[in-house]
Write an enzyme that holds these catalytic residues in place. Structure first.
Site, PDB file in Angstrom:
ATOM      1  N   CYS A 303       0.837  -1.268  -0.013  1.00  0.00           N
ATOM      2  CA  CYS A 303       0.020  -0.065  -0.205  1.00  0.00           C
ATOM      3  C   CYS A 303       0.780   1.313  -0.043  1.00  0.00           C
ATOM      4  CB  CYS A 303      -1.081   0.141   1.267  1.00  0.00           C
ATOM      5  SG  CYS A 303       0.046   0.080   2.913  1.00  0.00           S
ATOM      6  N   GLU A 403      -5.464   2.607  -8.803  1.00  0.00           N
ATOM      7  CA  GLU A 403      -4.168   1.959  -8.043  1.00  0.00           C
ATOM      8  C   GLU A 403      -3.843   0.598  -8.995  1.00  0.00           C
ATOM      9  OE1 GLU A 403      -5.307   0.316  -4.304  1.00  0.00           O
ATOM     10  OE2 GLU A 403      -3.149   0.526  -3.573  1.00  0.00           O
TER      11      GLU A 403
HETATM   12  P1  NAD Z   1      -9.429  -6.564  -0.314  1.00  0.00           P
HETATM   13  O1  NAD Z   1     -10.188  -5.480   0.299  1.00  0.00           O
HETATM   14  O2  NAD Z   1      -9.777  -7.349  -1.433  1.00  0.00           O
HETATM   15  O3  NAD Z   1      -9.409  -7.821   0.742  1.00  0.00           O
HETATM   16  C1  NAD Z   1      -9.246  -7.124   2.266  1.00  0.00           C
HETATM   17  C2  NAD Z   1     -10.113  -8.150   3.104  1.00  0.00           C
HETATM   18  O4  NAD Z   1     -11.367  -7.692   2.712  1.00  0.00           O
HETATM   19  C3  NAD Z   1     -10.023  -9.578   2.953  1.00  0.00           C
HETATM   20  O5  NAD Z   1     -10.194 -10.112   4.336  1.00  0.00           O
HETATM   21  C4  NAD Z   1     -11.421  -9.819   2.294  1.00  0.00           C
HETATM   22  O6  NAD Z   1     -12.006 -11.193   2.406  1.00  0.00           O
HETATM   23  C5  NAD Z   1     -12.325  -8.967   2.390  1.00  0.00           C
HETATM   24  N1  NAD Z   1     -13.151  -8.546   1.317  1.00  0.00           N
HETATM   25  C6  NAD Z   1     -12.833  -8.339   0.095  1.00  0.00           C
HETATM   26  N2  NAD Z   1     -13.933  -8.196  -0.639  1.00  0.00           N
HETATM   27  C7  NAD Z   1     -14.783  -7.838   0.130  1.00  0.00           C
HETATM   28  C8  NAD Z   1     -16.245  -7.569  -0.046  1.00  0.00           C
HETATM   29  N3  NAD Z   1     -16.839  -7.055  -1.180  1.00  0.00           N
HETATM   30  N4  NAD Z   1     -17.203  -7.415   1.084  1.00  0.00           N
HETATM   31  C9  NAD Z   1     -16.503  -7.665   2.260  1.00  0.00           C
HETATM   32  N5  NAD Z   1     -15.436  -8.091   2.681  1.00  0.00           N
HETATM   33  C10 NAD Z   1     -14.694  -8.284   1.668  1.00  0.00           C
HETATM   34  O7  NAD Z   1      -8.085  -6.169  -0.324  1.00  0.00           O
HETATM   35  P2  NAD Z   1      -6.663  -7.025  -0.841  1.00  0.00           P
HETATM   36  O8  NAD Z   1      -6.618  -7.244  -2.457  1.00  0.00           O
HETATM   37  O9  NAD Z   1      -6.656  -8.125  -0.009  1.00  0.00           O
HETATM   38  O10 NAD Z   1      -5.419  -5.984  -0.394  1.00  0.00           O
HETATM   39  C11 NAD Z   1      -4.959  -4.888  -1.222  1.00  0.00           C
HETATM   40  C12 NAD Z   1      -5.609  -3.656  -0.874  1.00  0.00           C
HETATM   41  O11 NAD Z   1      -5.280  -3.201   0.448  1.00  0.00           O
HETATM   42  C13 NAD Z   1      -4.903  -2.331  -1.893  1.00  0.00           C
HETATM   43  O12 NAD Z   1      -5.909  -1.623  -2.049  1.00  0.00           O
HETATM   44  C14 NAD Z   1      -3.978  -1.836  -0.705  1.00  0.00           C
HETATM   45  O13 NAD Z   1      -3.687  -0.476  -0.933  1.00  0.00           O
HETATM   46  C15 NAD Z   1      -4.861  -1.972   0.567  1.00  0.00           C
HETATM   47  N6  NAD Z   1      -3.809  -1.760   1.648  1.00  0.00           N
HETATM   48  C16 NAD Z   1      -3.864  -0.624   2.321  1.00  0.00           C
HETATM   49  C17 NAD Z   1      -3.034  -0.516   3.581  1.00  0.00           C
HETATM   50  C18 NAD Z   1      -3.003   0.836   4.066  1.00  0.00           C
HETATM   51  O14 NAD Z   1      -2.483   0.511   5.501  1.00  0.00           O
HETATM   52  N7  NAD Z   1      -3.422   1.700   3.923  1.00  0.00           N
HETATM   53  C19 NAD Z   1      -2.251  -1.827   3.679  1.00  0.00           C
HETATM   54  C20 NAD Z   1      -2.170  -2.707   2.903  1.00  0.00           C
HETATM   55  C21 NAD Z   1      -3.048  -3.010   1.999  1.00  0.00           C
END
Ligand code: NAD
Length: 520
Positions: A303, A403
């Protein structure tokens, strides 16, 4: 570990290679300090991103299993809250020791399931461990306030835990992000339901095992699996008082809105588009090396990855040299010792990143270095994209707006620092921004005017250490981001104030008449 292995769950030692695993074990839930195999009929295949071989199946936990985890956490809460701060601190010391002892094992799980290099996986564990280590100082961090407000009258405020709290984690830091929550949620007296990413829960399962070994009582740390349905359960269960979410904007904005509407405290760190402004007076070698490392490390799946470059004035002429350095980085399986970048998390992710590179081409940008179609010889079936440098980018282009979350850097040219600041501030995300310059005056101006939450001055990935908080802003956090992860804000997130006013005076000083007016 023996118990985990006996239960046939995936916390057994991972192989330090990408060979196919015969008869891959299923991942279990961790409820009430036990690894509990799921009874679900719905499983998510988890594949090694370097080979697409099956590593484990992750359950879409059943409602009964999720309810059992919450019941365990609820039952554990009163006794855990009452455990002395010194005893909680001892568990933190032990957990810190165990995480360090198991660093290679945790890192191997991350490399196998997430794909990043083994060295980078150890960094993932270390950054989480630092939060545990900082939590060891809880005895001086959780002190309240007291003042004598009137004669014989004292007001004191102290912090109490919230109750049962939950953490929902992304795939990109399988150890660090669970460790943003596990130590702080528990050392402050809460009990926790952790939902790791369904794409790489192995590190969280090892952490669960270490939590048990460190001495957490039954029910203080629970780990459940699943995707959106499990998240909905967490949002809707009335016993869960607070949710820590890290992940994409799509999921996070939904969780923040629906969770807040139910009266829950929600902290949510979201997506990013982190910029670096490069000034002509910068140390060129340091700037280019820093940018290449921060753009392409972890295949850009951080991120705080540096994904947009703003080249001021003549620094646009440095871009071919940046492309040379990027080209020298080696993509390969994360266990191979000379690897710089591993694969992307999934074939869908590879396709999405390739699509964004193609869109840049269609919109008139220049693909100075094209990572599409690259494959290491040994791992032809992985989700590969090599380092990619896109130049002549304009802010309206899709590759700039979105992104990318892959090993791709988009480069925009401007003439002045004013234009650079304006452009970066116009971007809706506000996680991090960096400047490369030798001028203190320019750096100070950047620092004052920039709207990103975490700034680097000649530092490419300015992620704060855990004595500070992770302080993204704008679209990189949900709401106003008032409740940041770890550091002092992390402790505030997991506690609520109780304020007590007391009057103790000698019996003979007590008045015999009621006073009905507000105290003057
Ligand atoms: P994601 O949103 O797909 O998944 C994160 C969590 O949310 C998972 O546990 C997943 O099961 C759940 N999830 C996914 N879709 C969902 C939905 N529709 N409804 C409810 N829950 C849902 O994210 P990812 O692909 O695992 O991670 C990458 C993203 O995270 C990038 O956008 C990155 O920038 C961000 N990120 C941000 C930080 C920060 O501190 N700002 C740190 C790490 C990652």
């Amino acid at each position: 570990q023996a118990q985990a292995q006996a239960a046939g769950v995936s916390t057994a030692d991972y192989p330090m290679n990408h060979e196919a695993i015969s008869d891959p074990p299923n991942t279990a839930n961790f409820i009430d300090n036990e690894f509990v195999p799921s009874k679900t009929s719905q499983w998510i295949d988890l594949k090694d991103p370097a080979t697409n071989n099956l590593v484990t199946r992750v359950p879409q936990s059943t409602e009964e299993e999720l309810k059992a985890a919450v019941a365990s956490a609820e039952k554990a809460f009163p006794a855990w809250k009452a455990v002395s701060i010194m005893a909680k601190q001892q568990i933190m010391f032990k957990l810190a020791y165990l995480v360090r002892e198991n660093m290679d094992r945790l890192a191997a799980s991350i490399t196998l399931e997430q794909g990043k290099t083994f060295a980078d996986s150890k960094g993932d564990v270390l950054r989480g461990l630092q939060v545990v280590e900082t939590a060891c100082g809880i005895t001086t961090q959780l002190t309240g306030e007291v003042i004598e407000v009137a004669k014989d009258m004292e007001t004191r405020s102290y912090r109490e835990p919230l109750g049962v709290v939950a953490a929902i984690c992304p795939f990109n830091f399988p150890a660090m992000i669970p460790l943003w929550s596990i130590p702080l949620a528990t050392v402050t007296g809460n009990t926790l339901i952790l939902k790791p990413s369904e794409r790489d829960p192995g590190a969280a399962m090892i952490l669960a095992e270490l939590c048990k070994e460190a001495g957490f009582p039954d029910g203080v740390v629970n780990v459940v699996h699943g995707s959106a349905k499990t998240v909905d359960f967490i949002i809707d269960d009335p016993a869960i008082r607070a949710i820590s979410f890290v992940g994409s904007n799509k999921a996070g904005e939904y969780i923040f809105t629906r969770g807040s509407a139910q009266g829950k405290r929600v902290q949510a760190n979201l997506g990013a588009k982190n910029h670096a402004a490069v000034l002509p007076d910068a140390n060129k070698n340091h700037a280019l090396n820093s940018i290449a490392g921060a753009a392409f490390g972890a295949a850009g799946q951080r991120c705080m990855a540096l994904s947009a470059l703003v080249m001021v004035g003549e620094t646009k002429d440095w871009l071919p040299e940046l492309a040379e350095r990027a080209k020298a980085l080696k993509i390969n399986g994360g266990f191979e010792p000379d690897t710089d970048l591993g694969p992307l998390i999934s074939p869908e992710s590879q396709k999405r990143v390739e699509g964004l590179i193609a869109s840049a081409e269609e919109e008139g940008a220049t693909i100075l270095l094209d990572g599409r179609g690259q494959k290491p010889e040994k791992y032809p079936n992985g989700n590969w994209v090599g380092p990619t440098v896109i130049t002549d980018v304009k802010p309206h282009m899709k590759c700039y707006q979105e992104e990318i979350f892959g090993p791709v850097i988009v480069c925009v040219n401007v003439e002045t620092i004013d234009e650079a600041i304006e452009m970066i501030n116009d971007n809706p995300y506000g996680n991090g921004a960096s400047i490369f310059t030798r001028s203190g005056a320019t750096a100070t101006r950047f620092q004052k005017e920039m709207e990103a939450g975490q700034l680097g001055i000649n530092v490419p990935i300015p992620v704060p250490l855990p004595m500070f908080s992770f302080t993204g802003n704008k679209k990189s956090v949900a709401g106003t981001g008032a409740l940041n992860f770890y550091g002092k804000d992390g402790l505030r997130f997991y506690t609520q104030w109780k304020t007590v006013t007391s009057l103790w005076k000698a019996e003979d000083a007590i008045s015999t008449k009621s006073d009905v007016a507000m105290p003057r």
